[in-house]
Design a protein around this motif. Structure first.
Motif, PDB file in Angstrom:
ATOM      1  N   GLY A 557      -1.776  21.077 -46.514  1.00 46.66           N
ATOM      2  CA  GLY A 557      -2.313  20.008 -46.414  1.00 46.66           C
ATOM      3  C   GLY A 557      -3.166  19.643 -47.216  1.00 46.66           C
ATOM      4  O   GLY A 557      -3.667  18.270 -46.960  1.00 46.66           O
ATOM      5  N   GLU A 558      -3.527  20.186 -48.286  1.00 50.04           N
ATOM      6  CA  GLU A 558      -4.551  19.890 -49.139  1.00 50.04           C
ATOM      7  C   GLU A 558      -3.803  19.492 -50.803  1.00 50.04           C
ATOM      8  O   GLU A 558      -2.902  20.168 -51.174  1.00 50.04           O
ATOM      9  CB  GLU A 558      -5.602  21.009 -49.591  1.00 50.04           C
ATOM     10  N   PRO A 559      -4.056  18.513 -51.351  1.00 46.43           N
ATOM     11  CA  PRO A 559      -3.457  18.059 -52.594  1.00 46.43           C
ATOM     12  C   PRO A 559      -3.873  19.308 -53.775  1.00 46.43           C
ATOM     13  O   PRO A 559      -4.905  19.863 -53.783  1.00 46.43           O
ATOM     14  CB  PRO A 559      -4.114  16.791 -53.179  1.00 46.43           C
ATOM     15  N   VAL A 560      -2.954  19.707 -54.378  1.00 45.64           N
ATOM     16  CA  VAL A 560      -3.041  20.853 -55.642  1.00 45.64           C
ATOM     17  C   VAL A 560      -2.377  20.338 -56.874  1.00 45.64           C
ATOM     18  O   VAL A 560      -1.541  19.628 -56.792  1.00 45.64           O
ATOM     19  CB  VAL A 560      -2.479  22.207 -55.179  1.00 45.64           C
ATOM     20  N   GLU A 561      -2.934  21.032 -58.008  1.00 44.72           N
ATOM     21  CA  GLU A 561      -2.295  20.441 -59.252  1.00 44.72           C
ATOM     22  C   GLU A 561      -1.024  21.245 -59.337  1.00 44.72           C
ATOM     23  O   GLU A 561      -0.889  22.397 -58.776  1.00 44.72           O
ATOM     24  CB  GLU A 561      -3.248  21.254 -60.411  1.00 44.72           C
ATOM     25  N   THR A 562       0.086  20.691 -59.950  1.00 48.69           N
ATOM     26  CA  THR A 562       1.204  21.609 -60.371  1.00 48.69           C
ATOM     27  C   THR A 562       1.959  20.968 -61.580  1.00 48.69           C
ATOM     28  O   THR A 562       1.454  19.918 -62.366  1.00 48.69           O
ATOM     29  CB  THR A 562       2.437  21.145 -59.091  1.00 48.69           C
ATOM     30  N   VAL A 563       2.797  21.937 -62.059  1.00 46.50           N
ATOM     31  CA  VAL A 563       3.264  21.909 -63.484  1.00 46.50           C
ATOM     32  C   VAL A 563       4.587  20.993 -63.517  1.00 46.50           C
ATOM     33  O   VAL A 563       5.541  21.330 -62.340  1.00 46.50           O
ATOM     34  CB  VAL A 563       3.670  23.194 -64.064  1.00 46.50           C
ATOM     35  N   THR A 564       4.991  20.155 -64.110  1.00 45.71           N
ATOM     36  CA  THR A 564       6.209  19.315 -64.255  1.00 45.71           C
ATOM     37  C   THR A 564       6.719  19.403 -65.511  1.00 45.71           C
ATOM     38  O   THR A 564       5.920  19.252 -66.451  1.00 45.71           O
ATOM     39  CB  THR A 564       6.056  17.944 -63.553  1.00 45.71           C
ATOM     40  N   THR A 565       8.200  19.294 -65.563  1.00 47.53           N
ATOM     41  CA  THR A 565       8.772  19.185 -66.752  1.00 47.53           C
ATOM     42  C   THR A 565       9.785  18.071 -66.944  1.00 47.53           C
ATOM     43  O   THR A 565      10.462  17.726 -65.923  1.00 47.53           O
ATOM     44  CB  THR A 565       9.867  20.515 -67.080  1.00 47.53           C
ATOM     45  N   ILE A 566       9.639  17.045 -67.718  1.00 48.56           N
ATOM     46  CA  ILE A 566      10.242  15.696 -67.646  1.00 48.56           C
ATOM     47  C   ILE A 566      11.160  15.723 -69.021  1.00 48.56           C
ATOM     48  O   ILE A 566      10.719  16.012 -70.103  1.00 48.56           O
ATOM     49  CB  ILE A 566       9.387  14.496 -67.925  1.00 48.56           C
ATOM     50  N   ASP A 567      12.577  15.314 -68.816  1.00 49.03           N
ATOM     51  CA  ASP A 567      13.366  15.189 -69.820  1.00 49.03           C
ATOM     52  C   ASP A 567      13.769  13.756 -69.927  1.00 49.03           C
ATOM     53  O   ASP A 567      14.302  12.880 -69.000  1.00 49.03           O
ATOM     54  CB  ASP A 567      14.890  15.977 -69.476  1.00 49.03           C
ATOM     55  N   VAL A 568      13.375  13.220 -71.213  1.00 52.70           N
ATOM     56  CA  VAL A 568      13.938  11.677 -71.469  1.00 52.70           C
ATOM     57  C   VAL A 568      14.849  11.947 -72.697  1.00 52.70           C
ATOM     58  O   VAL A 568      14.574  12.331 -73.626  1.00 52.70           O
ATOM     59  CB  VAL A 568      12.513  10.993 -71.758  1.00 52.70           C
ATOM     60  N   THR A 569      16.153  11.370 -72.360  1.00 50.77           N
ATOM     61  CA  THR A 569      17.232  11.375 -73.254  1.00 50.77           C
ATOM     62  C   THR A 569      17.313   9.869 -73.475  1.00 50.77           C
ATOM     63  O   THR A 569      17.551   9.110 -72.907  1.00 50.77           O
ATOM     64  CB  THR A 569      18.483  11.681 -72.296  1.00 50.77           C
ATOM     65  N   PHE A 570      17.390   9.655 -75.012  1.00 51.65           N
ATOM     66  CA  PHE A 570      17.910   8.536 -75.488  1.00 51.65           C
ATOM     67  C   PHE A 570      19.206   8.831 -76.052  1.00 51.65           C
ATOM     68  O   PHE A 570      19.515   9.536 -76.970  1.00 51.65           O
ATOM     69  CB  PHE A 570      16.814   7.943 -76.758  1.00 51.65           C
ATOM     70  N   THR A 571      20.247   8.057 -75.409  1.00 53.98           N
ATOM     71  CA  THR A 571      21.625   8.162 -75.906  1.00 53.98           C
ATOM     72  C   THR A 571      22.202   6.718 -76.162  1.00 53.98           C
ATOM     73  O   THR A 571      22.010   5.764 -75.653  1.00 53.98           O
ATOM     74  CB  THR A 571      22.528   8.820 -74.765  1.00 53.98           C
ATOM     75  N   LEU A 572      23.268   6.608 -77.241  1.00 53.36           N
ATOM     76  CA  LEU A 572      24.004   5.504 -77.577  1.00 53.36           C
ATOM     77  C   LEU A 572      25.384   5.830 -77.016  1.00 53.36           C
ATOM     78  O   LEU A 572      26.101   6.550 -77.160  1.00 53.36           O
ATOM     79  CB  LEU A 572      23.873   5.420 -79.134  1.00 53.36           C
ATOM     80  N   GLN A 573      25.942   4.478 -76.448  1.00 55.04           N
ATOM     81  CA  GLN A 573      27.274   4.445 -76.020  1.00 55.04           C
ATOM     82  C   GLN A 573      28.317   4.020 -77.117  1.00 55.04           C
ATOM     83  O   GLN A 573      27.714   3.470 -78.036  1.00 55.04           O
ATOM     84  CB  GLN A 573      27.183   3.410 -75.057  1.00 55.04           C
TER      85      GLN A 573
END
Length: 573
Positions: A557-573
């Motif tokens: 019930g209490e907010p805690v810090e957490t680690v996140t990993t984000i993948d941002v893909t730039f692609t051409l069609q």
């Protein structure tokens, strides 16, 4: 009777009293905790009175082992006159070694309890007033004035004093709800009404006198457990719902058990040991919660006295055979008859040597041990329902167990050797320990502290040659949760812009970012993990992710810090 004889008699007669106490409480296991607490109080008081009763009660002899008759040879020699002169020389008697060991152990235990008393008195003297419980004391029938104090040094709520009792609360109680404060004060005032501090003093005195006896320490522990359950029953009898009171108790143990002083000697509410049995007793609607009345107390005391007095008077009387009187030679009546030179003959009893006909069997070698521990989350709360796997790294056996309601796991009777340990729980990162040594005949203790699992998102930004940009975003990956974990959730996402000049140049790639989601849901400590991507794409991705917002992860019930990993893909069609 020497002091060592009294000590030996106290040892075996005290064992009889303690065994009688355990047997009585086993028969009364379905009766109220107040009655069982009285039985233990009378049993420990009888242990303290046992040495005095042994020294003052008249002996009640029973036949013991038959003594072997001694061989006596009497030879009478005619003499003229015999003169005997007695001289008494005082010889100092050394103190036996067992008595010295007992005195040293008793002094150490007395010092330990005395330090606890001094520490608790120090806490009370420096505590500040924290309210008034006069109305609540009056409703319980307490005629004495009970002060309510608060101290930052108090590990948990506790009572102290017999003549001028006080209730000491720890710091931070100003944030408690009115219901919790009422339940805590009611529990502690029940201790005052029942004179539990006096019963605890009897138990500690018995431990000092019988420090060498393990049953005495177990009995003192049972006395404390039954005391707390009896006070819990009294609180429920005042109308507080059992689930609500159990919740208060669990929260107090979680928040304050780590602050418990090792030398505190006052009755305290939030004892961590025996918590599971207390909670089960609270939630058992069929449990006998009747208080102790005078008739039952007198009956228990009478039974204790009826057992103590005959046991203290009991003594062993050895059976001594009647020896025939030796015949004496007649002595001549002459006054000056010479003493003839008669040689003396010496008679010795034959020695009997008993030899074993066969060698004693060799005891079997112990090849098994045990592995136990407790699993907790980052807040210190226990985690039930975890999967614990112990694999023998030098053998083929692999054991699996689940943590119980208080977060404990146990592998009993497993082969000794090196093991690897893994703990898995939904919503938490796996705990892995590559080397745990389980030795034969011993218990290995390994506690696991699980960290919350990481959150990851994947964002794909597509572009067309020459300049059409069609960003598409895949749904964030949701972590599996279980127990008291609620996963973080992305609530606002800003898509990065794919510049036309980079599309014309054919610049594409996947930017991997890592950040920490704060308690407010803001990405912090954002950094790029991949190094082979164009720096311009990295800057675009980081500028967009800095504007993202999350609903933070909730742990209990209490907010805690957490680690996140984000993948941002730039692609051409």
């Amino acid at each position: 009777m020497t002091g060592l004889d009294v000590l030996m008699q106290c040892a075996w007669k005290g064992s009889v009293l303690l065994c009688a106490g355990f047997a009585t409480n086993a028969l009364l296991r379905r009766r109220s905790a107040a009655l069982r607490h009285t039985v233990w109080t009378v049993c420990l008081a009888a242990l303290l009175a046992l040495p005095v009763a042994i020294l003052t009660m008249p002996e009640w002899g029973v036949l013991g082992r038959r003594q072997q008759p001694a061989v006596q040879v009497v030879q009478t020699v005619p003499v003229a006159r015999v003169t005997v002169t007695e001289m008494s020389v005082p010889v100092p008697t050394p103190v036996p070694l067992p008595a010295l060991v007992w005195m040293a152990g008793a002094a150490a235990i007395v010092l330990w309890f005395l330090l606890g008393v001094l520490r608790t008195s120090w806490i009370v003297r420096r505590a500040a007033p924290a309210g008034d419980a006069a109305e609540l004391s009056k409703s319980l029938g307490i005629g004495r004035r009970v002060r309510v104090l608060a101290s930052a040094a108090a590990p948990m709520p506790m009572t102290w004093g017999l003549v001028r009792p006080v209730v000491v609360l720890p710091s931070g109680t100003e944030g408690w709800s009115a219901a919790r404060l009422h339940a805590v004060l009611l529990h502690e005032l029940v201790h005052v009404r029942r004179l539990d501090l006096l019963a605890q003093g009897l138990g500690q005195a018995a431990c000092c006198l019988y420090w060498f006896h393990p049953l005495a320490w177990i009995a003192a522990r049972q006395l404390r457990d039954e005391r707390e359950q009896a006070c819990d029953d009294a609180v429920l009898a005042r109308g507080i719902p059992a689930p609500e009171y159990a919740g208060h108790l669990m929260d107090l143990v979680r928040a304050m058990a780590a602050r418990r002083g090792a030398w505190a000697q006052a009755p305290a509410m939030a004892e961590a040991s025996g918590l599971e049995s207390r909670v089960r007793a609270l939630l058992d609607s069929k449990r006998d919660r009747r208080p102790l009345n005078l008739r039952k107390a007198v009956a228990v005391g009478s039974v204790g006295a009826a057992l103590l007095l005959p046991l203290a008077a009991l003594s062993e009387v050895p059976q001594t055979p009647v020896a025939a009187a030796p015949r004496k030679a007649e002595v001549p009546s002459q006054a000056a008859a010479p003493v003839p030179n008669i040689p003396y003959r010496t008679f010795r009893r034959p020695k009997v040597v008993a030899m074993a006909s066969a060698a004693e069997p060799t005891p079997p070698q112990v090849t098994r041990g045990a592995l136990v521990g407790t699993v907790r989350d980052p807040s210190g709360a226990v985690i039930p329902g975890c999967t614990v796997v112990a694999a023998n790294t030098e053998g083929s056996n692999q054991e699996t167990a689940m943590t119980d309601a208080v977060g404990q796991y146990r592998f009993n009777n497993i082969l000794a050797g090196p093991y690897s340990l893994e703990v898995h729980a939904p919503g938490f990162a796996a705990f892995k320990l590559p080397q745990v040594q389980v030795t034969a005949g011993n218990v290995a203790l390994v506690n696991a502290n699980l960290e919350t699992g990481a959150v990851s998102q994947t964002l794909t930004v597509q572009g067309k040659r020459p300049a059409t940009v069609t960003p598409s975003v895949t749904a964030p990956e949701r972590i599996k949760v279980g127990g008291n974990v609620q996963q973080a959730r992305l609530v606002r996402q800003v898509r990065p812009v794919y510049p036309s000049e980079l599309q014309q140049l054919g610049v594409e790639g996947t930017v991997m970012l890592r950040a920490i989601i704060s308690r407010e849901g803001i990405p912090m400590s954002l950094r790029a993990v991949s190094s082979s991507v164009d720096e311009r794409l990295v800057d675009l991705a980081m500028d967009a992710v800095r504007q993202w917002r999350y609903q933070p992860m909730l742990l209990n019930g209490e907010p805690v810090e957490t680690v996140t990993t984000i993948d941002v893909t730039f692609t051409l069609q």
